[in-house]
Design a protein around this motif. Sequence first.
Motif, short mmCIF file in Angstrom:
data_model
loop_
_atom_site.label_atom_id
_atom_site.label_comp_id
_atom_site.label_asym_id
_atom_site.label_seq_id
_atom_site.Cartn_x
_atom_site.Cartn_y
_atom_site.Cartn_z
N CYS A 1 80.82 11.64 149.67
CA CYS A 1 82.59 11.55 150.06
C CYS A 1 82.66 12.80 151.17
CB CYS A 1 83.41 11.69 149.08
SG CYS A 1 83.42 10.67 147.84
N GLU A 2 81.46 13.66 151.32
CA GLU A 2 81.70 14.76 152.33
C GLU A 2 81.23 14.23 153.79
OE1 GLU A 2 82.65 17.68 151.76
OE2 GLU A 2 82.62 17.57 149.62
N PRO B 229 81.80 12.62 157.45
CA PRO B 229 82.83 12.65 158.23
C PRO B 229 83.15 11.16 158.56
CG PRO B 229 80.84 13.36 159.47
CD PRO B 229 80.37 13.27 157.94
N PRO B 230 84.18 10.90 159.12
CA PRO B 230 84.71 9.27 159.19
C PRO B 230 83.96 8.57 160.21
CG PRO B 230 86.79 10.87 159.17
CD PRO B 230 85.49 11.61 159.00
N GLU C 219 89.85 9.25 147.01
CA GLU C 219 89.59 9.45 148.17
C GLU C 219 89.84 8.49 149.13
OE1 GLU C 219 88.14 12.72 149.41
OE2 GLU C 219 88.91 13.19 147.51
N ARG D 200 93.46 8.32 149.38
CA ARG D 200 94.09 9.53 150.44
C ARG D 200 93.59 9.28 152.20
NH1 ARG D 200 96.25 13.89 148.33
NH2 ARG D 200 96.33 13.91 146.08
N ARG E 130 90.51 9.55 153.19
CA ARG E 130 89.29 10.32 153.67
C ARG E 130 87.94 9.52 153.42
NH1 ARG E 130 92.64 14.70 150.69
NH2 ARG E 130 91.35 14.27 148.83
N PHE E 131 87.91 8.41 152.93
CA PHE E 131 86.83 7.52 152.78
C PHE E 131 87.24 6.12 153.03
CE2 PHE E 131 83.09 5.94 150.40
CZ PHE E 131 82.15 6.60 150.84
#
Length: 473
Positions: A254-255, A257-258, A299, A302, A304-305
Motif C-alpha cells: 500500500c506504500e 505511489p499511484p 486504502e 480513501r 490511495r490504492f
Amino acid sequence: MAPIAETPTIDRAAVLLVEDMPALARLYIETLSKVGIAVDHAETGAEALAALAQGRYATVLLDLNLPDMNGMDILQHIRDQQIPVAPIVITAHGSVNTAVDAMRLGAFDFLVKPFPGDRLTVTVRNTLERMRLQREVDAWREDLGRDRYYGFIGRSPTMQAVYRIIDSAAASKATVFITGESGTGKELCAEAIHRRSPRRDQPFIALNCGAIPRDLMESEIFGHVKGAFTGAVADREGAAVRADGGTLFLDEICELPPELQTKLLRFLQTGQVTAVGGSRDRKVDLRIVCATNRDPAEEVRRGRFREDLYYRLLVIPVTLPPLREREDDVLLIARQFLHDYAAEEGKTFGDFDIEVAEDLQRYAWPGNVRQLQNVVRNIVVLHDGGRVSRAMLPSPVRSLIPAAQPSRPIELPPPMPSGATSPVRPLWMVEKETIEAAITACDGHVPRAAALLGISASTIYRKRLNWEAEGHD
C-alpha cells in the motif's frame, strides 16, 4: 499373485490374502467380493512380502503356515518396516499362545480354521473401518497438531487455519495477499508459501515498498538501463527479473505511489517487464505475494490504492492473527526464543517462573511476535539463571501488568423497597460468575476454560486483573 477384478470397496481399501490352499483362497475371495471388498491373493510368503512393499493394502489376511516361511516372520517384517497395514491371522492350529504371540507382533484379530463366512466378513469389515478411522485421526493430527510450520511457531486454531491456507495455495501460481498487524510474520508467511511451492528451488526476492525512496521504486522493481537517470552508470536488473521462475514478495504494497500502481497492474496483466529508460519488454514467469499492515479496503475507499489493482492482487487472501488472539502460542514462542537466545549467549535459562508465564499470557503484545522476541532477547542478554523471574521483565512489559489496587467504594443504586428484588444484576458480576464457574469446572485450567467459553486465555487474565483492580474480587 492373482489380482481380482476391482469391485466397489469399503473406503476403497484393498485386502491382501496370503493363503497357499487355492480352494480356501477362492472361498475367502468370493465371500468378501459379495460385500464389495476387493482382494489380491498371494500364495507364498515371498509373494506376500513383494505385495506388501507396494504399501497399498489396509489389511492382510495371513495364513501362518506357508510353504516357504512362517507367517510370524511376515508379521515381524510388517512391524519392523512399520508398514501401515492391519494383519488378521488365519490358522488351523489355533492356540492361546499362538494368538498371544501374533497379537504381540501387531495382529489385529485372529481366525481359527474353519470359520463361517459371516465371521470372516465381520472381522475384515471391522479391520477396514479401524484403518479408515486411523487414517482420519492421523490426518487430523497432522493438520491440527502442527506447532512448527516453515518458521512459524504456534498450535492455536487460528494458526492451524493459516497453515491449511498455505498448504492449499502453495502449488498454485495465484497471487497471495497477506494482511496483518506489524510483527505478525508476513514475510515469514510469504517465505512459507514459496518453500511449500514447486518454485522452492528458484529465487525468493523480497522488496519492502515502504523502505525504498519514491523515485527509486520503479527501478527497484523493474530495473533500469545505463543512463536512464542520474547515477544509472550501468544496466541493472530489477526484483521482477531476479525473481524469474520463483517468487516476488512485495511487502507494504500500500506504500506504492499511484503512478507505480498503474505500472504494476500492467505487469500483472502482461507478465512483461520494461526497464526504466529501456524500450524492450522481457517476459518473466514469477509468483506475486504481497503484504500490508494497513486495511487495503480502507486504502481503496480513501483513494490511495487503485481498486482494480486491489482486486487483481486479492486472489488468495491470508490474514495473520495478532499474538493476543493466539491463546497459548505466546508461551510456546517465548520458550523457543528463550532456548535459542540462551544457547546463543551461553546462558543457563531453562524456563519461566509460573507468574512470569501468566504475565506473558495476559499481556496484550501490541508489537506481536516481534515485540515478544525483543523482550526475551532483552531478558537473556541482561540476566542469567535457571528460570526467568518477574524482576527480569523489562520495564515496558512489567509496568503494563497492573498490580493489585486497594478497593474503592462502589456507588450502589438506591435500595429497593422492602421485600423487592431486582431481576437485573451488573454485567461484570454475571460475566465473572460465568468465567469463574468455567475455570472451576476445568479444575483451574484457564486455557481449557477459555476454549470452552470461546475466548482467549489472555482475555480471562485481563478480566481478572480488572476485577481485582476495581475491587470485585
